[in-house]
Design a protein around this motif. Structure first.
Motif, PDB file in Angstrom:
ATOM      1  N   THR A  39       0.829  -1.210   0.000  1.00 29.69           N
ATOM      2  CA  THR A  39       0.000   0.000   0.000  1.00 29.69           C
ATOM      3  C   THR A  39       0.861   1.257   0.000  1.00 29.69           C
ATOM      4  O   THR A  39       0.494   2.256  -0.619  1.00 29.69           O
ATOM      5  CB  THR A  39      -0.967   0.030   1.196  1.00 29.69           C
ATOM      6  OG1 THR A  39      -0.233  -0.103   2.400  1.00 29.69           O
ATOM      7  CG2 THR A  39      -2.026  -1.038   1.078  1.00 29.69           C
ATOM      8  N   HIS A  42       2.003   1.676  -3.569  1.00 28.74           N
ATOM      9  CA  HIS A  42       0.867   2.107  -4.393  1.00 28.74           C
ATOM     10  C   HIS A  42       0.524   3.577  -4.139  1.00 28.74           C
ATOM     11  O   HIS A  42       0.342   4.351  -5.079  1.00 28.74           O
ATOM     12  CB  HIS A  42      -0.342   1.218  -4.111  1.00 28.74           C
ATOM     13  CG  HIS A  42      -1.582   1.669  -4.800  1.00 28.74           C
ATOM     14  ND1 HIS A  42      -1.756   1.570  -6.162  1.00 28.74           N
ATOM     15  CD2 HIS A  42      -2.706   2.251  -4.309  1.00 28.74           C
ATOM     16  CE1 HIS A  42      -2.932   2.062  -6.488  1.00 28.74           C
ATOM     17  NE2 HIS A  42      -3.530   2.476  -5.381  1.00 28.74           N
ATOM     18  N   TYR A  43       0.407   3.972  -2.871  1.00 27.56           N
ATOM     19  CA  TYR A  43       0.050   5.357  -2.547  1.00 27.56           C
ATOM     20  C   TYR A  43       1.136   6.340  -2.965  1.00 27.56           C
ATOM     21  O   TYR A  43       0.837   7.448  -3.409  1.00 27.56           O
ATOM     22  CB  TYR A  43      -0.240   5.515  -1.063  1.00 27.56           C
ATOM     23  CG  TYR A  43      -1.564   4.941  -0.627  1.00 27.56           C
ATOM     24  CD1 TYR A  43      -2.671   4.959  -1.465  1.00 27.56           C
ATOM     25  CD2 TYR A  43      -1.720   4.377   0.633  1.00 27.56           C
ATOM     26  CE1 TYR A  43      -3.884   4.430  -1.069  1.00 27.56           C
ATOM     27  CE2 TYR A  43      -2.927   3.849   1.045  1.00 27.56           C
ATOM     28  CZ  TYR A  43      -4.006   3.887   0.186  1.00 27.56           C
ATOM     29  OH  TYR A  43      -5.213   3.368   0.588  1.00 27.56           O
ATOM     30  N   THR A  46       0.816   6.804  -6.718  1.00 29.58           N
ATOM     31  CA  THR A  46      -0.405   7.429  -7.239  1.00 29.58           C
ATOM     32  C   THR A  46      -0.801   8.668  -6.450  1.00 29.58           C
ATOM     33  O   THR A  46      -0.726   9.782  -6.958  1.00 29.58           O
ATOM     34  CB  THR A  46      -1.566   6.413  -7.212  1.00 29.58           C
ATOM     35  OG1 THR A  46      -1.753   5.937  -5.882  1.00 29.58           O
ATOM     36  CG2 THR A  46      -1.312   5.254  -8.146  1.00 29.58           C
TER      37      THR A  46
END
Length: 140
Positions: A39, A42-43, A46
């Protein structure tokens, strides 16, 4: 209004507690660590990319303008709420720029937590000072 202010404080403390527990569990549980790692990647790719971070800083600047406007317009805005808002803004700035915070497993969640706290403090400032009259006017 006091109940609303206390509720915001409780929510912020619960979110902070959850963040600390996640960071501690990341050292003991492989599944938690793997989830936090993916996560975070991913964060950071993005939601907190360098282009998106400029938008986050712009939103925080807009919130700062709202707080300053509300503080100048309404006299009994609590100093505590403005101070907490300033502290959360400073922490967000420090966490997004320092390598020490970036090494945490919960780094992306920490940034999300700080942004939520900033939004809650703006809400506290707006709602708690809503019932008061602007400077120079007498309330009846």
């Amino acid at each position: 209004m006091k109940l609303f202010s206390h509720a915001i404080t409780v929510v912020e403390m619960l979110m902070l507690g959850a963040l600390v527990v996640l960071e501690l569990l990341a050292g003991y549980k492989a599944g938690v660590m793997q989830h936090l790692y993916f996560t975070k990647i991913h964060y950071l790719a993005t939601l907190y990319s360098s282009e998106a971070l400029v938008l986050h800083f712009g939103a925080i600047l807009l919130c700062t303008v709202v707080v300053v406007y509300r503080s100048a317009r309404v006299k009994p805005v609590r100093l505590r709420a403005c101070l907490l808002f300033a502290i959360f803004c400073l922490l967000f700035l420090l966490c997004s720029l320092t390598p020490l915070a970036k090494s945490l497993s919960t780094y992306a969640h920490l940034l999300i937590f700080l942004e939520c706290c900033i939004a809650l403090e703006v809400l506290r400032i707006i709602v708690v000072s809503k019932g008061t009259a602007p400077l120079g006017q007498r309330s009846k």
